[in-house]
Enzyme design. Sequence first.
Site, PDB file in Angstrom:
ATOM      1  N   SER A  95       0.830  -1.200   0.000  1.00 11.99           N
ATOM      2  CA  SER A  95       0.000   0.000   0.000  1.00 11.99           C
ATOM      3  C   SER A  95       0.870   1.258   0.000  1.00 11.99           C
ATOM      4  O   SER A  95       1.718   1.420  -0.868  1.00 11.99           O
ATOM      5  CB  SER A  95      -0.959  -0.050   1.197  1.00 11.99           C
ATOM      6  N   ASP A 217     -10.189  -3.991  -5.670  1.00  9.87           N
ATOM      7  CA  ASP A 217      -9.534  -3.340  -4.537  1.00  9.87           C
ATOM      8  C   ASP A 217     -10.128  -1.941  -4.409  1.00  9.87           C
ATOM      9  O   ASP A 217      -9.911  -1.089  -5.272  1.00  9.87           O
ATOM     10  CB  ASP A 217      -8.021  -3.268  -4.785  1.00  9.87           C
ATOM     11  N   HIS A 245      -7.532  -5.313  -0.404  1.00 14.36           N
ATOM     12  CA  HIS A 245      -6.320  -4.493  -0.435  1.00 14.36           C
ATOM     13  C   HIS A 245      -5.125  -5.159   0.234  1.00 14.36           C
ATOM     14  O   HIS A 245      -4.051  -4.577   0.277  1.00 14.36           O
ATOM     15  CB  HIS A 245      -6.612  -3.148   0.248  1.00 14.36           C
TER      16      HIS A 245
END
Length: 267
Positions: A95, A217, A245
């Site tokens: 991320s 996502d 995610h």
Amino acid sequence: MDIARRNNVTVTGNPQGPAVVLAHGFGCDQNMWRLTVPALARDYRVVLFDYVGAGRSELSAFSEERYSCLDGYARDAVEVCEALDLRDAVFVGHSVSAMIGVQAAAMAPERIGALVMVAPSPRYIDEDGYRGGFSNEDIDELLASLESNYLGWSAAMAPVIMGNADRPELGEELKNSFCATDPDMARVFARTTFLSDSRDDLKSVQVPTLVLECTQDVIAPREVGSFVHQAIPGSTLITLDATGHCPHLSAPEATNEAITAFLADLR
């Protein structure tokens, strides 16, 4: 301050192998990589750490000034690499850590020799010609909710971010991770994350790079993965058969297979 203590550094795996650094995302800690470590441990020296403000890091080292921009987190990563004298390490960032890795590689190119970007997003807010997945109003509401009731925000958002509604234990784990983070420090990291714009930084990446995206996502839609891939010369984009995610938790076998194949090609 001792960096190993400050960032709760853990080193495992093959001490003679190439170094792989695993960096967690917002609201998480190094424990989120526990399903990836066994796939790497035989052949690689695996380095895990917690950003200051997360996990079992030294919370007294937190500075709102330092951590109000991604540069502060990138400095954490570089200082961990320096403390261990890593050379040409592979930085695996989940991320927002994917963008932190980009900055860290620019800061210390001798330390980081390749990047693996797991569900990356260089900008979360939409604008003309770019889809990040959120409007300005979405992000304003997200941050306002987080700042007014962090525990309530965590309980509501964790299952959405994780996806995989048929496996509620995954959302529960992410919620617990969010809730274990100091709310004031989480607030700073959240604003740093969701208001960041690292798109221009992608052009400077000059190391082998693997971009991993999921089929669905809500945080980093597939348009984002395509953007990152196109912006980094020579990068490889793989769409994992995974939703949500956090594919290293929801689809560890597919995620590990992609990472280990990329690492093998580097050797």
